[in-house]
Design a protein around this motif. Structure first.
Motif, PDB file in Angstrom:
ATOM      1  N   PHE A 214       3.324 -12.107  -5.288  1.00 41.59           N
ATOM      2  CA  PHE A 214       3.658 -10.756  -5.713  1.00 41.59           C
ATOM      3  C   PHE A 214       4.661 -10.695  -6.855  1.00 41.59           C
ATOM      4  N   GLY A 215       5.194 -11.816  -7.255  1.00 43.27           N
ATOM      5  CA  GLY A 215       6.161 -11.830  -8.349  1.00 43.27           C
ATOM      6  C   GLY A 215       7.461 -11.160  -7.923  1.00 43.27           C
ATOM      7  N   ASN A 216       8.172 -10.602  -8.873  1.00 46.01           N
ATOM      8  CA  ASN A 216       9.440  -9.954  -8.591  1.00 46.01           C
ATOM      9  C   ASN A 216       9.308  -8.439  -8.603  1.00 46.01           C
ATOM     10  N   ARG A 217       8.189  -7.920  -8.162  1.00 42.88           N
ATOM     11  CA  ARG A 217       8.001  -6.463  -8.106  1.00 42.88           C
ATOM     12  C   ARG A 217       8.976  -5.830  -7.152  1.00 42.88           C
ATOM     13  N   GLY A 218       9.688  -4.878  -7.625  1.00 40.43           N
ATOM     14  CA  GLY A 218      10.584  -4.119  -6.772  1.00 40.43           C
ATOM     15  C   GLY A 218      11.922  -4.792  -6.549  1.00 40.43           C
TER      16      GLY A 218
ATOM     17  N   GLY B  52       7.879 -22.634   0.972  1.00 40.71           N
ATOM     18  CA  GLY B  52       8.067 -21.866   2.191  1.00 40.71           C
ATOM     19  C   GLY B  52       7.481 -20.480   2.065  1.00 40.71           C
ATOM     20  N   ARG B  53       7.714 -19.657   3.040  1.00 43.07           N
ATOM     21  CA  ARG B  53       7.169 -18.292   3.060  1.00 43.07           C
ATOM     22  C   ARG B  53       7.674 -17.451   1.900  1.00 43.07           C
ATOM     23  N   VAL B  54       8.978 -17.571   1.610  1.00 38.81           N
ATOM     24  CA  VAL B  54       9.554 -16.764   0.534  1.00 38.81           C
ATOM     25  C   VAL B  54       8.955 -17.166  -0.805  1.00 38.81           C
ATOM     26  N   SER B  55       8.815 -18.455  -1.050  1.00 41.84           N
ATOM     27  CA  SER B  55       8.234 -18.926  -2.304  1.00 41.84           C
ATOM     28  C   SER B  55       6.782 -18.482  -2.448  1.00 41.84           C
ATOM     29  N   LYS B  56       6.033 -18.555  -1.361  1.00 42.29           N
ATOM     30  CA  LYS B  56       4.640 -18.102  -1.410  1.00 42.29           C
ATOM     31  C   LYS B  56       4.563 -16.613  -1.703  1.00 42.29           C
ATOM     32  N   PHE B  57       5.467 -15.846  -1.102  1.00 42.11           N
ATOM     33  CA  PHE B  57       5.498 -14.401  -1.351  1.00 42.11           C
ATOM     34  C   PHE B  57       5.822 -14.118  -2.813  1.00 42.11           C
ATOM     35  N   LYS B  58       6.825 -14.797  -3.334  1.00 38.69           N
ATOM     36  CA  LYS B  58       7.214 -14.589  -4.738  1.00 38.69           C
ATOM     37  C   LYS B  58       6.104 -15.015  -5.685  1.00 38.69           C
ATOM     38  N   ASN B  59       5.409 -16.081  -5.374  1.00 39.18           N
ATOM     39  CA  ASN B  59       4.297 -16.518  -6.222  1.00 39.18           C
ATOM     40  C   ASN B  59       3.151 -15.513  -6.186  1.00 39.18           C
TER      41      ASN B  59
END
Length: 83
Positions: A77-81, A68-75
């Motif tokens: 940008f990683g866990n920055r911030g 989903g969108r959240v998984s794509k974002f995490k992949n």
């Protein structure tokens, strides 16, 4: 109940053509075709898929993992911030 407004409920033989299985079920479906099933004549309806052959019910369903969108974002940008 009002008379003559409800459809006739009867036993109907459904034939799952993909699994070559016959299912005797109560239904209000109308059909002109009949079949001799276990010594009795029933209305007959051919179907392509039923609970006998559907992948969900047989356990053969393949689950494709779509991120989903959240998984794509995490992949991306990683866990920055995120603490």
């Amino acid at each position: 109940m009002k008379p003559n407004i409800h459809p006739d409920y009867q036993k109907v033989v459904f034939h799952d053509t993909s699994a070559d299985t016959y299912l005797l079920v109560g239904s209000t479906i109308k059909t002109e075709r009949t079949i001799d099933y276990k010594g009795k004549v029933y209305p007959y309806v051919a179907i392509e898929i039923s609970s006998v052959s559907h992948p969900f019910y047989t356990g053969e369903q393949r689950v494709t993992k779509k991120d989903g969108r959240v998984s794509k974002f995490k992949n991306r940008f990683g866990n920055r911030g995120i603490k």
